[in-house]
Design a protein around this motif. Structure first.
Motif, PDB file in Angstrom:
ATOM      1  N   TYR A   1      41.953  56.957  59.094  1.00  0.00           N
ATOM      2  CA  TYR A   1      41.429  55.847  58.543  1.00  0.00           C
ATOM      3  C   TYR A   1      42.138  55.605  57.444  1.00  0.00           C
ATOM      4  O   TYR A   1      42.902  54.597  57.196  1.00  0.00           O
ATOM      5  N   LYS A   2      42.533  56.544  56.551  1.00  0.00           N
ATOM      6  CA  LYS A   2      43.099  56.527  55.304  1.00  0.00           C
ATOM      7  C   LYS A   2      44.593  56.115  55.398  1.00  0.00           C
ATOM      8  O   LYS A   2      45.265  55.362  54.934  1.00  0.00           O
ATOM      9  N   ASN A   3      45.036  56.829  56.732  1.00  0.00           N
ATOM     10  CA  ASN A   3      46.757  56.374  56.906  1.00  0.00           C
ATOM     11  C   ASN A   3      46.973  55.026  57.585  1.00  0.00           C
ATOM     12  O   ASN A   3      47.753  54.542  57.390  1.00  0.00           O
ATOM     13  N   ILE A   4      45.767  54.649  58.473  1.00  0.00           N
ATOM     14  CA  ILE A   4      45.989  53.466  59.329  1.00  0.00           C
ATOM     15  C   ILE A   4      45.802  52.314  58.413  1.00  0.00           C
ATOM     16  O   ILE A   4      46.175  51.146  58.855  1.00  0.00           O
ATOM     17  N   THR A   5      45.246  52.235  57.402  1.00  0.00           N
ATOM     18  CA  THR A   5      44.940  51.276  56.406  1.00  0.00           C
ATOM     19  C   THR A   5      45.976  51.266  55.429  1.00  0.00           C
ATOM     20  O   THR A   5      45.745  50.205  54.266  1.00  0.00           O
ATOM     21  N   ILE A   6      47.065  51.800  55.302  1.00  0.00           N
ATOM     22  CA  ILE A   6      48.037  51.674  54.486  1.00  0.00           C
ATOM     23  C   ILE A   6      48.917  50.272  54.968  1.00  0.00           C
ATOM     24  O   ILE A   6      49.207  50.196  56.094  1.00  0.00           O
ATOM     25  N   PHE A   7      48.924  49.504  53.766  1.00  0.00           N
ATOM     26  CA  PHE A   7      49.575  48.097  54.460  1.00  0.00           C
ATOM     27  C   PHE A   7      51.035  48.077  55.096  1.00  0.00           C
ATOM     28  O   PHE A   7      50.803  47.392  56.085  1.00  0.00           O
TER      29      PHE A   7
ATOM     30  N   SER B   1      52.807  54.454  49.294  1.00  0.00           N
ATOM     31  CA  SER B   1      53.886  54.971  50.076  1.00  0.00           C
ATOM     32  C   SER B   1      53.329  55.707  51.447  1.00  0.00           C
ATOM     33  O   SER B   1      52.286  56.305  51.594  1.00  0.00           O
ATOM     34  N   ILE B   2      54.231  55.513  52.487  1.00  0.00           N
ATOM     35  CA  ILE B   2      54.149  56.406  53.605  1.00  0.00           C
ATOM     36  C   ILE B   2      53.850  57.912  53.357  1.00  0.00           C
ATOM     37  O   ILE B   2      54.780  58.610  52.504  1.00  0.00           O
ATOM     38  N   PRO B   3      52.763  58.602  53.627  1.00  0.00           N
ATOM     39  CA  PRO B   3      52.668  59.841  53.494  1.00  0.00           C
ATOM     40  C   PRO B   3      53.704  60.759  53.626  1.00  0.00           C
ATOM     41  O   PRO B   3      53.895  61.867  52.905  1.00  0.00           O
ATOM     42  N   MET B   4      54.298  60.582  54.751  1.00  0.00           N
ATOM     43  CA  MET B   4      55.669  61.304  55.071  1.00  0.00           C
ATOM     44  C   MET B   4      56.666  61.492  54.200  1.00  0.00           C
ATOM     45  O   MET B   4      57.268  62.396  54.134  1.00  0.00           O
ATOM     46  N   ASP B   5      56.669  60.366  53.532  1.00  0.00           N
ATOM     47  CA  ASP B   5      57.878  60.373  52.346  1.00  0.00           C
ATOM     48  C   ASP B   5      57.343  60.099  50.994  1.00  0.00           C
ATOM     49  O   ASP B   5      58.172  59.582  50.069  1.00  0.00           O
ATOM     50  N   ALA B   6      56.051  60.439  50.802  1.00  0.00           N
ATOM     51  CA  ALA B   6      55.689  60.256  49.542  1.00  0.00           C
ATOM     52  C   ALA B   6      56.419  60.837  48.361  1.00  0.00           C
ATOM     53  O   ALA B   6      56.384  60.397  47.317  1.00  0.00           O
ATOM     54  N   ASN B   7      57.049  62.070  48.390  1.00  0.00           N
ATOM     55  CA  ASN B   7      57.741  62.916  47.579  1.00  0.00           C
ATOM     56  C   ASN B   7      59.319  62.181  47.284  1.00  0.00           C
ATOM     57  O   ASN B   7      59.778  62.709  46.311  1.00  0.00           O
ATOM     58  N   LYS B   8      59.669  61.526  48.290  1.00  0.00           N
ATOM     59  CA  LYS B   8      60.986  60.728  47.910  1.00  0.00           C
ATOM     60  C   LYS B   8      61.279  59.469  47.330  1.00  0.00           C
ATOM     61  O   LYS B   8      62.209  59.365  47.065  1.00  0.00           O
ATOM     62  N   ARG B   9      60.401  58.673  47.795  1.00  0.00           N
ATOM     63  CA  ARG B   9      60.564  57.515  47.413  1.00  0.00           C
ATOM     64  C   ARG B   9      59.239  56.879  46.288  1.00  0.00           C
ATOM     65  O   ARG B   9      57.959  57.473  46.401  1.00  0.00           O
ATOM     66  N   LYS B  10      59.605  56.053  45.368  1.00  0.00           N
ATOM     67  CA  LYS B  10      58.527  55.537  44.474  1.00  0.00           C
ATOM     68  C   LYS B  10      58.023  54.109  44.704  1.00  0.00           C
ATOM     69  O   LYS B  10      57.095  53.722  44.154  1.00  0.00           O
ATOM     70  N   GLU B  11      58.456  53.740  45.855  1.00  0.00           N
ATOM     71  CA  GLU B  11      58.010  52.263  46.230  1.00  0.00           C
ATOM     72  C   GLU B  11      56.405  52.396  46.500  1.00  0.00           C
ATOM     73  O   GLU B  11      56.204  53.299  47.012  1.00  0.00           O
ATOM     74  N   ILE B  12      55.748  51.336  46.601  1.00  0.00           N
ATOM     75  CA  ILE B  12      54.243  51.278  46.866  1.00  0.00           C
ATOM     76  C   ILE B  12      53.963  50.718  48.074  1.00  0.00           C
ATOM     77  O   ILE B  12      52.800  50.439  48.509  1.00  0.00           O
ATOM     78  N   GLY B  13      54.946  50.266  48.900  1.00  0.00           N
ATOM     79  CA  GLY B  13      54.574  49.650  50.268  1.00  0.00           C
ATOM     80  C   GLY B  13      54.576  48.219  50.129  1.00  0.00           C
ATOM     81  O   GLY B  13      53.357  47.652  50.750  1.00  0.00           O
TER      82      GLY B  13
END
Length: 549
Positions: free
Chosen positions: A268-274, A367-379
């Protein structure tokens, strides 16, 4: 024999043939044997012999038509069935009635293949042509799925044929090419789309593991007045699957959010990422348009002259919605995305159930969880729009590598007609035994002018059906009519082969996995092609039975 024919048409196992005979005998059907003795031909072995006789009769009828056609093309593909057996399928596209009838695409043969090397496939097709006495000089094109073993520049199957017959065209299936264009969009931000796919497949797998969850979801969907829909799974080998999955996911989203909010906190936490929600709704709209285009490319009578126009329509629509707009109007006419953006203005997803109650789900900008360590953007919305525009641009660049549309301006049409005709003649290395090039060039202007006037709003196939019986056309433009025949038998896609393999897997199901190749080939021929045959000469078919006796 007609009972065997009926069983094959209806995909009924031949083991049931004796029972059908017994039923008809109980119903006092005329000419039915009075007993089940071996000589009465009501056993499964005799049924198979009659099946082969019917297959040989129908196949010979098709082969005679192909031999009489002035030009023909082949559609080829390879696949593996349920029992991991490698099979090679061959279809033929030709002009019926010795070149003066409609175009027909028929299944000819299913063959066994030891390996899928270019040499092996080349030898198989060559042997097929020789065994069936098909003139390779009349073979205009070979359509494939575009695999490297087929279209390899130096040692591919097409290249091997062109060594001895340079006129043979190699056609890369337009439906496969369009599916590859859709995949090109994912090149720039693969991690984002991979995570969206992961979320979509999680919905499918999570529901598939429990009937209790299905019951809960059905109850929630009924509360929202959502028609009972099952979650779908993304298949990498199916052209339309991702678009259908995203569209279905958008439709059941209120129920999924409600269910996961209660019992699946992590997802639920993942699917509610904007950005995840944005991409799900965005892909549902874009892939729906591409799927419609792909469905057109899979039609039985794909008209190659309409490909450019259909692609132009999709390109224009995608540009208008996603490229030639500012951030405020992005996706304005995009059904799913525009609805999502309206809801997301307050960083909430709000859905109203059948009783008028409002259910809200907060969107999370991260950020997308899969890429949280690589990018600083907040989606953010701006970042999502930027990714979406790049995705569409990648697709448009792939779609732009296509044949141009036929111009409406007379001067441009004259120039392009001359250019295309020269290209066809040069590409096919047409010599005088096929077409008189000098006469063809002399007929070109009058032929094109007449065709534009009498068949302006007809497709190439429809115009052909309308004027093949007009004697004056054959008298005035004999060489251009041959060019027309060539154009008609150039295949646009190998979707017929894909449908053939689908029929193969339906016939050779897990419960009929022991079917031999010869039986499977016969059942496929009758199941695919025999339905379009209006009359079968049963007396002639009996002659083939003698061969098996």
């Amino acid at each position: 024999m007609k009972i065997v024919y009926f069983c094959a048409l209806e995909d009924i196992p031949l083991d049931n043939y004796p029972n059908h005979c017994k039923l008809l005998r109980e119903l006092d059907t005329r000419n039915m044997p009075a007993s089940d003795e071996y000589s009465s031909y009501v056993n499964a072995v005799s049924g198979k012999e009659m099946l082969m006789a019917i297959k040989d009769h129908i196949k010979m009828k098709f082969l005679c038509d192909i031999r009489a056609s002035p030009f023909y093309s082949l559609l080829i593909d390879e696949s593996t069935d349920h029992t991991i057996q490698k099979h090679f399928i061959i279809y033929a596209l030709y002009v019926t009635n010795a070149g003066k009838g409609p175009i027909r695409c028929v299944f000819i043969e299913l063959l066994s293949v030891e390996n899928v090397s270019a040499k092996c496939i080349f030898d198989i097709v060559n042997k097929f042509l020789q065994d069936n006495m098909l003139d390779i000089c009349r073979l205009i094109a070979i359509a494939t799925d575009g695999a490297s073993v087929m279209v390899g520049h130096k040692r591919g199957v097409i290249a091997r044929f062109q060594e001895s017959m340079p006129h043979i065209l190699g056609v890369h299936c337009i439906a496969h090419r369009q599916a590859l264009a859709a995949k090109d969009g994912f090149v720039t931000h693969p991690y984002v789309y991979a995570f969206v796919d992961k979320v979509a497949n999680k919905v499918y797998s999570w529901l598939g593991k429990s009937s209790k969850r299905h019951d809960e979801l059905w109850k929630i969907m009924s509360d929202y007045d959502i028609v009972d829909m099952r979650a779908l799974q993304i298949h990498s080998v199916r052209w339309l699957s991702r678009g259908q999955v995203m569209e279905r996911l958008v439709n059941i989203m209120p129920a999924i959010l409600m269910q996961w909010q209660r019992s699946e906190k992590k997802w639920y936490k993942n699917i509610t990422i904007f950005s995840v929600q944005f991409m799900i709704h965005f892909l549902a709209d874009v892939l729906k348009e591409l799927n419609k285009l792909n469905m057109e490319f899979q039609r039985h009578e794909m008209d190659v002259t309409t490909i450019g126009a259909m692609i132009d329509l999709i390109v224009e629509k995608l540009r208008r919605r996603y490229i030639d707009v500012d951030a405020h109007n992005f996706g304005l006419n995009s059904p799913c995305l525009s609805s999502f953006l309206k809801m997301a203005r307050d960083s909430m997803l709000s859905y109203e159930d059948a009783n008028g109650n409002l259910h809200k789900h907060a969107l999370r900008f991260e950020s997308i969880p899969m890429d949280a360590n690589k990018r600083k953007e907040i989606g953010s919305l701006e970042e999502c729009i930027c990714m979406a525009k790049i995705y569409v641009k990648n697709i448009l660049e792939s779609l732009d590598r296509r044949p141009s549309s036929y111009p409406s301006n007379i001067t441009d049409r004259e120039r392009m007609t001359h250019e295309w005709l020269n290209r066809i003649i040069n590409r096919l290395n047409i010599d005088t035994h096929m077409i008189d090039i000098r006469k063809c060039m002399n007929e070109r202007e009058d032929f094109v002018g007449m065709l534009c006037r009498v068949a302006e709003h007809k497709s190439m196939h429809d115009a052909w059906k309308a004027y093949i019986d007009t004697k004056s056309w054959w008298d005035l433009y004999p060489e251009m009519m041959k060019v027309w025949q060539i154009a008609l038998v150039i295949p646009a896609s190998t979707s017929a082969c894909e449908r053939g393999f689908s029929r193969q897997n339906f016939i050779k199901s897990t419960s009929r996995s022991s079917l031999g190749l010869d039986t499977l080939d016969a059942l496929m021929l009758l199941s695919i092609d025999a339905r379009r045959i209006h009359h079968i000469d049963w007396e002639d078919t009996k002659l083939f039975t003698v061969h098996y006796d």
